[in-house]
Scaffold this motif. Structure first.
Motif, PDB file in Angstrom:
ATOM      1  N   ASP A   3       0.817  -1.211   0.000  1.00  0.00           N
ATOM      2  CA  ASP A   3       0.000   0.000   0.000  1.00  0.00           C
ATOM      3  C   ASP A   3       0.853   1.263   0.000  1.00  0.00           C
ATOM      4  OD1 ASP A   3      -2.168  -1.696   2.311  1.00  0.00           O
ATOM      5  OD2 ASP A   3      -2.516  -1.381   0.165  1.00  0.00           O
ATOM      6  N   THR A   4       2.163   1.111   0.124  1.00  0.00           N
ATOM      7  CA  THR A   4       3.055   2.265   0.122  1.00  0.00           C
ATOM      8  C   THR A   4       2.965   3.015  -1.195  1.00  0.00           C
ATOM      9  OG1 THR A   4       4.601   1.254   1.689  1.00  0.00           O
ATOM     10  CG2 THR A   4       5.465   2.994   0.246  1.00  0.00           C
ATOM     11  N   ALA A   5       2.659   4.321  -1.115  1.00  0.00           N
ATOM     12  CA  ALA A   5       2.478   5.134  -2.315  1.00  0.00           C
ATOM     13  C   ALA A   5       2.162   6.562  -1.904  1.00  0.00           C
ATOM     14  CB  ALA A   5       1.334   4.589  -3.174  1.00  0.00           C
ATOM     15  N   MET A   6       2.169   7.445  -2.897  1.00  0.00           N
ATOM     16  CA  MET A   6       1.607   8.777  -2.707  1.00  0.00           C
ATOM     17  C   MET A   6       0.118   8.665  -3.016  1.00  0.00           C
ATOM     18  SD  MET A   6       2.485  11.913  -1.942  1.00  0.00           S
ATOM     19  CE  MET A   6       4.149  12.307  -2.490  1.00  0.00           C
ATOM     20  N   TYR A   7      -0.691   9.151  -2.102  1.00  0.00           N
ATOM     21  CA  TYR A   7      -2.140   9.068  -2.260  1.00  0.00           C
ATOM     22  C   TYR A   7      -2.693  10.442  -2.616  1.00  0.00           C
ATOM     23  CZ  TYR A   7      -2.369   4.311  -0.489  1.00  0.00           C
ATOM     24  OH  TYR A   7      -2.228   2.948  -0.342  1.00  0.00           O
ATOM     25  N   TYR A   8      -3.552  10.459  -3.633  1.00  0.00           N
ATOM     26  CA  TYR A   8      -4.124  11.703  -4.126  1.00  0.00           C
ATOM     27  C   TYR A   8      -5.644  11.672  -3.998  1.00  0.00           C
ATOM     28  CZ  TYR A   8       0.425  12.261  -6.410  1.00  0.00           C
ATOM     29  OH  TYR A   8       1.760  12.375  -6.672  1.00  0.00           O
ATOM     30  N   CYS A   9      -6.186  12.790  -3.577  1.00  0.00           N
ATOM     31  CA  CYS A   9      -7.618  13.020  -3.585  1.00  0.00           C
ATOM     32  C   CYS A   9      -7.977  13.635  -4.936  1.00  0.00           C
ATOM     33  CB  CYS A   9      -7.945  13.981  -2.437  1.00  0.00           C
ATOM     34  SG  CYS A   9      -9.570  14.702  -2.456  1.00  0.00           S
ATOM     35  N   ALA A  10      -9.127  13.271  -5.480  1.00  0.00           N
ATOM     36  CA  ALA A  10      -9.500  13.782  -6.791  1.00  0.00           C
ATOM     37  C   ALA A  10     -11.007  13.990  -6.867  1.00  0.00           C
ATOM     38  CB  ALA A  10      -9.045  12.818  -7.878  1.00  0.00           C
ATOM     39  N   ALA A  11     -11.410  14.896  -7.759  1.00  0.00           N
ATOM     40  CA  ALA A  11     -12.824  15.221  -7.887  1.00  0.00           C
ATOM     41  C   ALA A  11     -13.226  15.375  -9.338  1.00  0.00           C
ATOM     42  CB  ALA A  11     -13.137  16.509  -7.135  1.00  0.00           C
ATOM     43  N   GLU A  12     -14.457  15.089  -9.603  1.00  0.00           N
ATOM     44  CA  GLU A  12     -15.129  15.275 -10.888  1.00  0.00           C
ATOM     45  C   GLU A  12     -14.602  14.364 -11.974  1.00  0.00           C
ATOM     46  OE1 GLU A  12     -16.752  19.264 -11.858  1.00  0.00           O
ATOM     47  OE2 GLU A  12     -15.464  19.047 -13.617  1.00  0.00           O
ATOM     48  N   ASN A  13     -15.271  13.271 -12.137  1.00  0.00           N
ATOM     49  CA  ASN A  13     -14.933  12.303 -13.170  1.00  0.00           C
ATOM     50  C   ASN A  13     -16.237  11.764 -13.728  1.00  0.00           C
ATOM     51  OD1 ASN A  13     -14.131  10.119 -14.696  1.00  0.00           O
ATOM     52  ND2 ASN A  13     -12.603   9.413 -13.226  1.00  0.00           N
ATOM     53  N   PRO A  14     -16.524  12.026 -15.017  1.00  0.00           N
ATOM     54  CA  PRO A  14     -17.804  11.568 -15.576  1.00  0.00           C
ATOM     55  C   PRO A  14     -17.947  10.044 -15.596  1.00  0.00           C
ATOM     56  CG  PRO A  14     -16.377  12.421 -17.286  1.00  0.00           C
ATOM     57  CD  PRO A  14     -15.728  12.750 -15.978  1.00  0.00           C
ATOM     58  N   VAL A  15     -16.823   9.353 -15.602  1.00  0.00           N
ATOM     59  CA  VAL A  15     -16.855   7.890 -15.533  1.00  0.00           C
ATOM     60  C   VAL A  15     -16.392   7.514 -14.140  1.00  0.00           C
ATOM     61  CG1 VAL A  15     -16.006   5.737 -16.515  1.00  0.00           C
ATOM     62  CG2 VAL A  15     -16.276   7.757 -17.974  1.00  0.00           C
ATOM     63  N   CYS A  16     -17.295   7.394 -13.240  1.00  0.00           N
ATOM     64  CA  CYS A  16     -16.954   7.257 -11.829  1.00  0.00           C
ATOM     65  C   CYS A  16     -16.672   5.797 -11.477  1.00  0.00           C
ATOM     66  CB  CYS A  16     -18.079   7.809 -10.965  1.00  0.00           C
ATOM     67  SG  CYS A  16     -17.581   8.099  -9.250  1.00  0.00           S
ATOM     68  N   ASP A  17     -15.486   5.330 -11.855  1.00  0.00           N
ATOM     69  CA  ASP A  17     -15.080   3.998 -11.421  1.00  0.00           C
ATOM     70  C   ASP A  17     -13.587   4.032 -11.122  1.00  0.00           C
ATOM     71  OD1 ASP A  17     -15.331   2.907 -14.806  1.00  0.00           O
ATOM     72  OD2 ASP A  17     -13.491   3.377 -13.744  1.00  0.00           O
ATOM     73  N   ILE A  18     -13.091   2.992 -10.523  1.00  0.00           N
ATOM     74  CA  ILE A  18     -11.702   2.995 -10.067  1.00  0.00           C
ATOM     75  C   ILE A  18     -10.724   2.824 -11.214  1.00  0.00           C
ATOM     76  CG2 ILE A  18     -12.285   2.152  -7.766  1.00  0.00           C
ATOM     77  CD1 ILE A  18     -11.192  -0.620  -8.776  1.00  0.00           C
ATOM     78  N   TYR A  19     -11.225   2.483 -12.397  1.00  0.00           N
ATOM     79  CA  TYR A  19     -10.317   2.267 -13.534  1.00  0.00           C
ATOM     80  C   TYR A  19     -10.079   3.548 -14.324  1.00  0.00           C
ATOM     81  CZ  TYR A  19     -11.542  -2.464 -12.271  1.00  0.00           C
ATOM     82  OH  TYR A  19     -11.756  -3.609 -11.570  1.00  0.00           O
ATOM     83  N   SER A  20     -10.994   4.502 -14.209  1.00  0.00           N
ATOM     84  CA  SER A  20     -10.847   5.756 -14.924  1.00  0.00           C
ATOM     85  C   SER A  20     -10.220   6.790 -14.009  1.00  0.00           C
ATOM     86  CB  SER A  20     -12.210   6.268 -15.399  1.00  0.00           C
ATOM     87  OG  SER A  20     -12.089   7.593 -15.869  1.00  0.00           O
ATOM     88  N   LEU A  21      -9.073   7.308 -14.369  1.00  0.00           N
ATOM     89  CA  LEU A  21      -8.389   8.310 -13.561  1.00  0.00           C
ATOM     90  C   LEU A  21      -8.528   9.692 -14.186  1.00  0.00           C
ATOM     91  CD1 LEU A  21      -5.190   6.282 -12.640  1.00  0.00           C
ATOM     92  CD2 LEU A  21      -7.275   6.599 -11.305  1.00  0.00           C
ATOM     93  N   ASN A  22      -9.551   9.869 -14.995  1.00  0.00           N
ATOM     94  CA  ASN A  22      -9.750  11.121 -15.708  1.00  0.00           C
ATOM     95  C   ASN A  22     -10.510  12.128 -14.848  1.00  0.00           C
ATOM     96  OD1 ASN A  22      -9.640  12.898 -17.824  1.00  0.00           O
ATOM     97  ND2 ASN A  22     -11.555  12.174 -18.711  1.00  0.00           N
ATOM     98  N   PHE A  23      -9.948  12.441 -13.692  1.00  0.00           N
ATOM     99  CA  PHE A  23     -10.527  13.448 -12.809  1.00  0.00           C
ATOM    100  C   PHE A  23     -10.107  14.834 -13.276  1.00  0.00           C
ATOM    101  CE2 PHE A  23     -12.392  11.015  -9.380  1.00  0.00           C
ATOM    102  CZ  PHE A  23     -11.720   9.801  -9.427  1.00  0.00           C
ATOM    103  N   ASN A  24     -10.999  15.789 -13.106  1.00  0.00           N
ATOM    104  CA  ASN A  24     -10.678  17.162 -13.503  1.00  0.00           C
ATOM    105  C   ASN A  24      -9.839  17.886 -12.460  1.00  0.00           C
ATOM    106  OD1 ASN A  24     -12.027  17.054 -15.954  1.00  0.00           O
ATOM    107  ND2 ASN A  24     -13.973  17.578 -15.038  1.00  0.00           N
ATOM    108  N   TYR A  25      -9.928  17.456 -11.215  1.00  0.00           N
ATOM    109  CA  TYR A  25      -9.196  18.120 -10.147  1.00  0.00           C
ATOM    110  C   TYR A  25      -8.520  17.077  -9.269  1.00  0.00           C
ATOM    111  CZ  TYR A  25     -12.549  21.717 -11.454  1.00  0.00           C
ATOM    112  OH  TYR A  25     -13.319  22.611 -12.163  1.00  0.00           O
TER     113      TYR A  25
END
Length: 121
Positions: free
Chosen positions: A88-110
């Motif tokens: 689980d070691t990693a940099m973790y990022y919070c993200a918002a607004e993704n029209p395809v709301c699933d864990i495979y799509s990382l196309n967040f706007n923010y």
């Protein structure tokens, strides 16, 4: 202007717990996909968990150990991480607004700047 600021990362031993928080400002939509993704050195980014109107989804490797949630005003996003493993070691990022709301799509706007999580064995 939308701002996402993560906190709560740190170093723990295997089996330990951490709670990540993400303070959200400048975002007014009440129906908005939010999530967490992570990236370890030398590895690709991967979605960890997403939430939309109370419905959640997790990547298989964290399901049952991690919980994503929001406060009622949707001003803070959380990721409770239990039974942490060295993987689980990693940099973790919070993200918002993704029209395809699933864990495979990382196309967040923010997204935020990230918070480091390090799990030692």
């Amino acid at each position: 202007q939308v701002q996402l600021v993560e906190s709560g990362g740190g170093s723990v031993q295997s089996g330990g717990s951490l709670r990540l928080s993400c303070a959200v400002s400048g975002y007014t939509s009440n129906r908005n996909c939010m999530g967490w993704f992570r990236q370890a050195p030398g590895k690709e980014r991967e979605g960890v968990a997403v939430i939309l109107s109370g419905i959640t989804a997790y990547r298989a490797s964290v399901r049952g150990r991690f919980t994503i949630s929001q406060d009622s005003a949707k001003k803070t996003l959380f990721l409770q991480m239990n039974s942490l493993k060295p993987d689980d070691t990693a940099m973790y990022y919070c993200a918002a607004e993704n029209p395809v709301c699933d864990i495979y799509s990382l196309n967040f706007n923010y997204r935020g700047q990230g918070t480091q999580v390090t799990v030692s064995s």
